[in-house]
Design an enzyme around this catalytic site. Structure first.
Site, mmCIF file in Angstrom:
data_model
loop_
_atom_site.group_PDB
_atom_site.id
_atom_site.type_symbol
_atom_site.label_atom_id
_atom_site.label_comp_id
_atom_site.label_asym_id
_atom_site.label_seq_id
_atom_site.Cartn_x
_atom_site.Cartn_y
_atom_site.Cartn_z
ATOM 1 N N ARG A 1 -30.976 75.386 70.213
ATOM 2 C CA ARG A 1 -31.703 74.885 69.047
ATOM 3 C C ARG A 1 -33.189 74.730 69.359
ATOM 4 O O ARG A 1 -33.560 74.261 70.423
ATOM 5 C CB ARG A 1 -31.142 73.550 68.584
ATOM 6 C CG ARG A 1 -29.739 73.676 68.076
ATOM 7 C CD ARG A 1 -29.251 72.453 67.328
ATOM 8 N NE ARG A 1 -27.813 72.568 67.180
ATOM 9 C CZ ARG A 1 -27.211 73.427 66.366
ATOM 10 N NH1 ARG A 1 -27.926 74.215 65.599
ATOM 11 N NH2 ARG A 1 -25.890 73.485 66.307
ATOM 12 N N ASP A 2 -34.020 75.107 68.382
ATOM 13 C CA ASP A 2 -35.462 74.933 68.500
ATOM 14 C C ASP A 2 -35.782 73.440 68.431
ATOM 15 O O ASP A 2 -35.207 72.727 67.605
ATOM 16 C CB ASP A 2 -36.172 75.692 67.369
ATOM 17 C CG ASP A 2 -37.649 75.858 67.604
ATOM 18 O OD1 ASP A 2 -38.358 74.825 67.739
ATOM 19 O OD2 ASP A 2 -38.121 77.007 67.644
ATOM 20 N N ASN B 1 -41.506 87.036 66.772
ATOM 21 C CA ASN B 1 -42.962 86.970 66.739
ATOM 22 C C ASN B 1 -43.481 87.730 67.955
ATOM 23 O O ASN B 1 -42.998 87.519 69.070
ATOM 24 C CB ASN B 1 -43.446 85.519 66.787
ATOM 25 C CG ASN B 1 -43.018 84.744 65.570
ATOM 26 O OD1 ASN B 1 -43.013 85.261 64.464
ATOM 27 N ND2 ASN B 1 -42.646 83.489 65.768
ATOM 28 N N VAL C 1 -44.412 81.296 73.531
ATOM 29 C CA VAL C 1 -43.726 81.472 74.806
ATOM 30 C C VAL C 1 -43.530 82.973 74.976
ATOM 31 O O VAL C 1 -42.894 83.617 74.135
ATOM 32 C CB VAL C 1 -42.367 80.734 74.845
ATOM 33 C CG1 VAL C 1 -41.652 80.992 76.161
ATOM 34 C CG2 VAL C 1 -42.563 79.242 74.621
ATOM 35 N N HIS D 1 -37.923 86.251 72.133
ATOM 36 C CA HIS D 1 -36.881 85.410 71.557
ATOM 37 C C HIS D 1 -36.789 85.679 70.058
ATOM 38 O O HIS D 1 -37.782 85.940 69.404
ATOM 39 C CB HIS D 1 -37.130 83.926 71.825
ATOM 40 C CG HIS D 1 -38.486 83.436 71.440
ATOM 41 N ND1 HIS D 1 -39.629 83.744 72.160
ATOM 42 C CD2 HIS D 1 -38.906 82.661 70.422
ATOM 43 C CE1 HIS D 1 -40.679 83.168 71.608
ATOM 44 N NE2 HIS D 1 -40.259 82.506 70.526
ATOM 45 N N HIS E 1 -35.726 84.110 66.456
ATOM 46 C CA HIS E 1 -35.486 82.876 65.708
ATOM 47 C C HIS E 1 -34.406 83.171 64.678
ATOM 48 O O HIS E 1 -34.552 84.110 63.888
ATOM 49 C CB HIS E 1 -36.747 82.439 64.953
ATOM 50 C CG HIS E 1 -37.905 82.105 65.826
ATOM 51 N ND1 HIS E 1 -38.269 80.804 66.100
ATOM 52 C CD2 HIS E 1 -38.797 82.899 66.463
ATOM 53 C CE1 HIS E 1 -39.338 80.811 66.875
ATOM 54 N NE2 HIS E 1 -39.681 82.065 67.108
#
Length: 122
Positions: A33-34, A91, A100, A104, A106
Site C-alpha cells: 500500500r502507498d 510515472n 523513487v 513501480h 500504481h
C-alpha cells in the site's frame, strides 16, 4: 540498471528493512500500500529487480514488465476492484511525478477516478 547503485527505498521495503502493508508478492514482484494514497485503493507494484523506470524495464526485460502488469491485475482482484474498474499508472521521470527511481506501477481504484494530467486552469 541505470542510475546510482545506492539502494532505493523500494529495495529496502522488498528486503524487509522498512515495514510495509504488503498486499501481494511472488517470485518477481512485490506489492504494498502507498503511504500517501490518492484513491481508496492505492497499491504499488514493484519488480524485485530494480530498473529506473518503465521504459528501461520494457527495453531490458519485457517478461518482467508483463509480470508487473499481471501482479497489478492480481492486486485488483485481491482488493475487489476488478468489476468496478481500476487504473494502472507508471510515472516516468521527474515531469511525470516519479520520485523513487525504481519502476513501480500504481494500482488505483475503489472509487470513481477523475481524469488525470495537468490540472484545469479556471
Amino acid at each position: 540498471m541505470s542510475g546510482s547503485d545506492a539502494e532505493t527505498l523500494f529495495e529496502r521495503i522488498v528486503g524487509g528493512e522498512i515495514p510495509a502493508d504488503v498486499v501481494y508478492q511472488d517470485e518477481t514482484t512485490f506489492a504494498f500500500r502507498d503511504v500517501r494514497p490518492q484513491a481508496r485503493v492505492h497499491v504499488l507494484v514493484v519488480p524485485r529487480k530494480r530498473y529506473r523506470n518503465v521504459a528501461e524495464l520494457a527495453a531490458a526485460d519485457p517478461q518482467l514488465l508483463a509480470d508487473v502488469v499481471a501482479s497489478a491485475r492480481k492486486v485488483a482482484e485481491l482488493e475487489g476492484i476488478v468489476e468496478s474498474g481500476y487504473r494502472v499508472v507508471f510515472n516516468t521521470d521527474g515531469d511525470a511525478g516519479q520520485t523513487v527511481f525504481h519502476v513501480h506501477a500504481h494500482v488505483l481504484g475503489g472509487e470513481p477516478l477523475g481524469l488525470f494530467g495537468a490540472p484545469d486552469e479556471d
